[in-house]
Design an enzyme around this catalytic site. Sequence first.
Site, short mmCIF file in Angstrom:
data_model
loop_
_atom_site.label_atom_id
_atom_site.label_comp_id
_atom_site.label_asym_id
_atom_site.label_seq_id
_atom_site.Cartn_x
_atom_site.Cartn_y
_atom_site.Cartn_z
N GLY A 31 0.82 -1.21 0.00
CA GLY A 31 0.00 0.00 0.00
C GLY A 31 0.85 1.26 0.00
O GLY A 31 2.02 1.22 -0.35
N GLU A 35 3.54 6.33 -7.87
CA GLU A 35 3.65 6.10 -9.32
C GLU A 35 4.39 4.81 -9.66
O GLU A 35 4.14 4.19 -10.68
CB GLU A 35 4.34 7.29 -10.00
CG GLU A 35 3.40 8.38 -10.44
CD GLU A 35 2.27 7.90 -11.36
OE1 GLU A 35 2.52 7.12 -12.29
OE2 GLU A 35 1.12 8.32 -11.13
N GLY A 36 5.34 4.41 -8.79
CA GLY A 36 6.07 3.16 -9.03
C GLY A 36 5.11 1.98 -9.02
O GLY A 36 5.14 1.12 -9.91
N HIS A 37 4.21 1.95 -8.02
CA HIS A 37 3.22 0.87 -7.96
C HIS A 37 2.27 0.95 -9.15
O HIS A 37 1.89 -0.07 -9.74
CB HIS A 37 2.36 0.99 -6.69
CG HIS A 37 3.12 0.82 -5.41
ND1 HIS A 37 3.25 1.82 -4.48
CD2 HIS A 37 3.77 -0.25 -4.89
CE1 HIS A 37 3.94 1.38 -3.44
NE2 HIS A 37 4.27 0.12 -3.66
N GLY A 147 8.80 -4.47 -8.82
CA GLY A 147 9.61 -3.34 -9.27
C GLY A 147 11.10 -3.61 -9.09
O GLY A 147 11.53 -4.16 -8.10
N GLN A 153 15.16 -8.17 -3.80
CA GLN A 153 13.87 -8.87 -3.61
C GLN A 153 13.47 -9.61 -4.88
O GLN A 153 13.01 -10.76 -4.83
CB GLN A 153 12.80 -7.85 -3.21
CG GLN A 153 11.39 -8.39 -3.23
CD GLN A 153 10.38 -7.42 -2.63
OE1 GLN A 153 10.26 -7.33 -1.42
NE2 GLN A 153 9.65 -6.70 -3.47
N MET A 184 11.00 6.51 -6.57
CA MET A 184 9.73 6.52 -5.84
C MET A 184 9.76 5.45 -4.76
O MET A 184 10.20 4.32 -5.00
CB MET A 184 8.58 6.20 -6.79
CG MET A 184 8.48 7.17 -7.92
SD MET A 184 7.18 8.34 -7.59
CE MET A 184 7.26 9.33 -9.07
O1 PAF Z 1 7.86 -4.92 -2.18
C1 PAF Z 1 6.96 -4.92 -1.32
O2 PAF Z 1 6.15 -3.98 -1.20
C2 PAF Z 1 6.84 -6.11 -0.38
O3 PAF Z 1 8.08 -6.59 -0.01
C3 PAF Z 1 5.95 -7.24 -0.96
C4 PAF Z 1 6.56 -7.85 -2.19
C5 PAF Z 1 4.57 -6.69 -1.27
C6 PAF Z 1 5.80 -8.34 0.10
O4 PAF Z 1 5.20 -7.88 1.25
#
Ligand code: PAF
Length: 282
Positions: A31, A35-37, A147, A153, A184
């Site tokens: 949440g 803009e990245g999301h 991203g 990750q 961002m």
């Molecule tokens: O990148 C994130 O926002 C979090 O690490 C993810 C992948 C939603 C896992 O909680």
Amino acid sequence: MRVIETIQEMRTFVSAARKQGKSIALVPTMGALHEGHLALMRCAKAQCDIVITSIFVNPTQFGPQEDLACYPRDLAGDSEKASGVGVDAIFHPTVAEMYPNRYASYVYVEEITDKLCGLSRPGHFRGVTTVVSKLFNIVQPDKAFFGQKDAQQVLVIDQMVRDLNMNVQLEIVPIVREDDGLAMSSRNRYLSTEERSAALVLSQSLSLAERLVHEGERDIAKIRAAVVSVITEQPLANLEYVEIYSYPELESASTLSKKALLALAVRFGTTRLIDNIILEAS
Ligand code: PAF
């Protein structure tokens, strides 16, 4: 756009979409959408019929001294943004729904989690891989969108998907930056005006490294030292790490031969920011 809070309801939603022959994209988030999301969601919409975004501030990926309690939460604002880019459903479970009493199962990827953010945030990636596995099991998406801002990750999740034969295709979307270069991040909102302007040193140091490589520098220690020196000259910057590893293996190297990940984590006051660039010897 639906907001779904239970796993059962999510499974019913997905199975109805499947019966209609629709392809499904998942965009996992915590949440505080920016803009990245939204770039991830737009890519997802362009590639799949149904886009589901999860909004879940995952407690298992936060250390005891980290910002779990004050992590920004804004479901109303997030819903408006997600629906604006065509998201079909938000999955917004409670912590108890995801981690009921006596919860005891975790997913852990070895080796590439031992460096970079894995060193400074022990247990972080175990929390990430656990929640992402659960989300994949619940939603069973054809594609999942992440991203490149969280470069490690992405590599950890990719390793998990390959090792555990998960039936999902990962799509990685480039970093989205503010006009002045700041990557961002949901955590940018914690920065004071002075810290926000000091934080530009991150993208500036990455650009310097890119320029050095472009000019022919191949000595990784020298490139790293140049980045460290730019960052440590900024009085508000508290350097956590700057590292350069071969990409995507994340192995140490002394000379840049092909691709390398230059990744950094720096604190400005209490706010920890990360950024990265892929360096490529042409
Ligand atoms: O990148 C994130 O926002 C979090 O690490 C993810 C992948 C939603 C896992 O909680």
